[in-house]
Motif scaffolding. Structure first.
Motif, short mmCIF file in Angstrom:
data_model
loop_
_atom_site.label_atom_id
_atom_site.label_comp_id
_atom_site.label_asym_id
_atom_site.label_seq_id
_atom_site.Cartn_x
_atom_site.Cartn_y
_atom_site.Cartn_z
N ILE A 27 1.73 -1.28 8.65
CA ILE A 27 1.45 -1.64 7.25
C ILE A 27 1.31 -0.43 6.33
O ILE A 27 1.49 -0.55 5.14
CB ILE A 27 0.23 -2.58 7.12
N HIS B 107 0.24 11.14 14.65
CA HIS B 107 -0.50 10.01 15.23
C HIS B 107 -1.53 10.57 16.20
O HIS B 107 -1.73 11.80 16.26
CB HIS B 107 0.49 9.04 15.89
N SER B 108 -2.12 9.67 16.99
CA SER B 108 -3.25 10.11 17.81
C SER B 108 -2.85 11.08 18.93
O SER B 108 -3.70 11.74 19.51
CB SER B 108 -3.97 8.90 18.41
N THR C 28 -2.83 -1.40 -4.33
CA THR C 28 -2.23 -2.34 -3.38
C THR C 28 -1.99 -3.70 -4.04
O THR C 28 -0.89 -4.25 -3.97
CB THR C 28 -3.12 -2.46 -2.13
N PHE D 186 -11.79 13.06 7.95
CA PHE D 186 -11.18 13.73 9.10
C PHE D 186 -10.42 15.00 8.69
O PHE D 186 -10.48 16.02 9.36
CB PHE D 186 -10.22 12.71 9.73
N THR E 149 0.84 -1.22 0.00
CA THR E 149 0.00 0.00 0.00
C THR E 149 0.87 1.27 0.00
O THR E 149 0.68 2.15 -0.85
CB THR E 149 -0.99 -0.01 1.19
N ARG F 107 0.85 5.91 11.90
CA ARG F 107 2.19 5.29 12.05
C ARG F 107 2.08 3.78 12.16
O ARG F 107 2.85 3.14 12.88
CB ARG F 107 2.89 5.88 13.29
N SER F 108 1.09 3.20 11.47
CA SER F 108 0.93 1.74 11.55
C SER F 108 2.07 1.05 10.82
O SER F 108 2.75 1.63 9.97
CB SER F 108 -0.41 1.31 10.95
N VAL G 199 -5.45 7.21 1.98
CA VAL G 199 -5.40 5.75 2.08
C VAL G 199 -6.65 5.20 2.78
O VAL G 199 -7.03 4.04 2.59
CB VAL G 199 -4.13 5.30 2.86
N GLY G 200 -7.30 6.03 3.56
CA GLY G 200 -8.40 5.56 4.42
C GLY G 200 -9.55 4.90 3.65
O GLY G 200 -9.87 5.30 2.53
N ILE G 201 -10.10 3.88 4.26
CA ILE G 201 -11.31 3.25 3.73
C ILE G 201 -12.29 3.16 4.91
O ILE G 201 -12.07 2.38 5.84
CB ILE G 201 -11.03 1.82 3.19
N ALA H 8 -3.59 8.13 6.56
CA ALA H 8 -3.86 6.71 6.80
C ALA H 8 -4.18 6.51 8.27
O ALA H 8 -3.39 5.98 9.05
CB ALA H 8 -2.66 5.86 6.39
N ILE H 9 -5.39 6.97 8.66
CA ILE H 9 -5.74 6.89 10.09
C ILE H 9 -7.04 6.11 10.34
O ILE H 9 -7.29 5.71 11.46
CB ILE H 9 -5.83 8.29 10.74
N GLY H 10 -7.85 5.94 9.31
CA GLY H 10 -9.10 5.21 9.53
C GLY H 10 -10.16 6.05 10.22
O GLY H 10 -10.91 5.54 11.07
N ARG H 11 -10.23 7.34 9.89
CA ARG H 11 -11.27 8.24 10.45
C ARG H 11 -11.96 8.95 9.28
O ARG H 11 -11.31 9.73 8.56
CB ARG H 11 -10.65 9.32 11.35
P1 NDP Z 1 -4.30 1.55 12.12
O1 NDP Z 1 -5.56 1.57 12.93
O2 NDP Z 1 -3.37 0.40 12.28
O3 NDP Z 1 -3.47 2.87 12.41
C1 NDP Z 1 -4.10 4.11 12.46
C2 NDP Z 1 -3.07 5.18 12.74
O4 NDP Z 1 -3.76 6.43 12.74
C3 NDP Z 1 -2.39 5.05 14.10
O5 NDP Z 1 -1.02 5.35 13.97
C4 NDP Z 1 -3.10 6.10 14.97
O6 NDP Z 1 -2.29 6.69 15.95
C5 NDP Z 1 -3.45 7.14 13.94
N1 NDP Z 1 -4.63 7.91 14.34
C6 NDP Z 1 -5.83 7.43 14.74
N2 NDP Z 1 -6.65 8.45 15.04
C7 NDP Z 1 -5.95 9.59 14.85
C8 NDP Z 1 -6.25 10.96 15.00
N3 NDP Z 1 -7.44 11.35 15.44
N4 NDP Z 1 -5.30 11.86 14.70
C9 NDP Z 1 -4.07 11.46 14.26
N5 NDP Z 1 -3.74 10.17 14.09
C10 NDP Z 1 -4.66 9.25 14.39
O7 NDP Z 1 -4.77 1.70 10.62
P2 NDP Z 1 -4.05 1.26 9.25
O8 NDP Z 1 -2.79 1.99 9.07
O9 NDP Z 1 -4.07 -0.21 9.12
O10 NDP Z 1 -5.12 1.83 8.20
C11 NDP Z 1 -5.41 3.20 8.09
C12 NDP Z 1 -6.55 3.38 7.10
O11 NDP Z 1 -6.10 2.91 5.82
C13 NDP Z 1 -7.80 2.56 7.40
O12 NDP Z 1 -8.93 3.30 6.98
C14 NDP Z 1 -7.66 1.31 6.53
O13 NDP Z 1 -8.90 0.76 6.19
C15 NDP Z 1 -6.98 1.91 5.31
N6 NDP Z 1 -6.19 0.95 4.55
C16 NDP Z 1 -6.33 0.97 3.18
C17 NDP Z 1 -5.60 0.13 2.40
C18 NDP Z 1 -5.76 0.22 0.92
O14 NDP Z 1 -5.34 -0.69 0.20
N7 NDP Z 1 -6.30 1.31 0.40
C19 NDP Z 1 -4.66 -0.86 2.95
C20 NDP Z 1 -4.52 -0.74 4.39
C21 NDP Z 1 -5.28 0.12 5.14
P3 NDP Z 1 -1.64 5.87 17.19
O15 NDP Z 1 -0.47 5.15 16.60
O16 NDP Z 1 -1.26 6.93 18.15
O17 NDP Z 1 -2.72 4.95 17.68
#
Ligand code: NDP
Length: 293
Positions: free
Chosen positions: A172, A192-193, A275, A217, A144, A169-170, A232-234, A211-214
């Protein structure tokens, strides 16, 4: 300003075309067809869908795929011995363990067991470590984030010397995306959060990878005019106008941000299609490297 749309479907199709061409050349040179082994443990419906689409993509591009399924009750020993067997199988150039694994299994152990030469997901700690080190090259990088870089490059974004901000900062996505940007000589901030004053940090970005999953946002007022935005988010949100009652959106408020950014990926149709295309590219790279040994 209205941003140009970075068409992930189109760019992924280009990459897939290049991969198919490479496969044809390998076969013409008398080499065996590249092969990907997929390992799926348990009944997670989303994982089944992902593996199915990866195997379908292999079929479309002339790559062999070998599917291995273990029950949700599989032991670590069963998983380990399957991976050891696949490491030794010359027909298998790449091994993909679909994540997440059921909770009782040790993901880190499984990923570490995969031979780094077959680590087409790029999650082996040695490949990740090399990604982070100067003058070391990983054999594979995660698909990705690699797709994000290709989207930027093929849409004309020069990375060197640019200010890049990565949200997340995940293992993956966020962290390897940041490391790849550093390798491209961008100056990178990882958020990050716990990051404070996030909008102010984002405003500095010539390049933003979210890439945060919100859902939706990142707001338009956070984005530097002309910035490249890779979403990247979905995220699934409710939408009564859809038959299904929901739709997918990214981490970026697309309607607002497209009025400010220079270029932006849509969701769906942006990073998503890249991806699997990058995975296919990695399998063919693995096959070529194996043929040279
Ligand atoms: P993770 O849940 O593993 O990581 C999320 C990251 O976002 C963490 O580092 C977290 O911080 C940070 N975060 C969460 N909330 C906030 C905030 N309010 N402000 C700042 N940072 C924040 O998610 P992934 O990395 O696995 O995935 C991210 C998104 O990408 C998802 O929507 C997923 O579905 C999508 N995705 C899409 C792919 C594609 O092929 N298009 C492939 C993989 C993922 P902290 O480390 O402090 O917890």
């Amino acid at each position: 300003m209205t941003a140009s749309i970075i068409d992930g479907k189109l760019i992924a199709e280009q990459v897939r075309g290049e991969v198919a061409e490479e496969v044809t050349k390998l076969i013409a040179a008398g080499m065996p067809r590249p092969g990907l082994a997929t390992v799926l443990v348990g009944d997670n419906p989303a994982s089944h869908v992902y593996v199915k689409s990866k195997r379908k993509s292999c079929e479309e591009l002339g790559i062999e795929s070998y599917g291995f399924e273990l029950p949700a009750t599989a032991t670590q020993e069963q998983l380990d011995s399957l991976l050891v067997k696949l490491n030794a199988d010359p027909k298998v150039n790449g091994i993909l363990v679909q994540l997440p694994l059921p909770g009782h299994l040790d993901e880190e152990r499984a990923l570490s067991l995969i031979s780094i030469d077959k680590d087409v997901d790029g999650f082996h700690p040695v490949n990740v470590g090399r990604l982070a080190m100067k003058r070391r090259d990983p054999i594979f990088v995660p698909c990705t984030p690699a797709g994000c870089i290709v989207l930027l490059q093929r849409s004309g974004c020069k990375l060197e010397g640019k200010r890049a901000v990565v949200l997340g900062r995940s293992n993956i996505v966020g962290m390897p995306a940041a490391l790849l940007l550093v390798r491209e000589n961008a100056t990178v901030t990882i958020c990050h959060s716990k990051t404070q004053n996030l909008p102010d940090v984002v405003r500095e970005a010539d390049i933003l990878i979210a890439a945060i999953g919100r859902a939706r946002f990142v707001k338009g007022s956070w984005v530097k005019p002309g910035a490249y935005v890779i979403d990247v988010g979905i995220n699934q949100i409710e939408d009564a106008t859809k038959k299904s009652g929901h739709r997918l959106v990214g981490d970026v408020d697309f309607d607002e941000v497209k009025e400010v950014a220079g270029a932006i990926t849509p969701v769906p149709g942006g990073v998503g299609p890249m991806t699997i295309a990058m995975l296919m590219r990695n399998v063919v790279r693995a096959a070529k490297a194996a043929s040279k040994k």
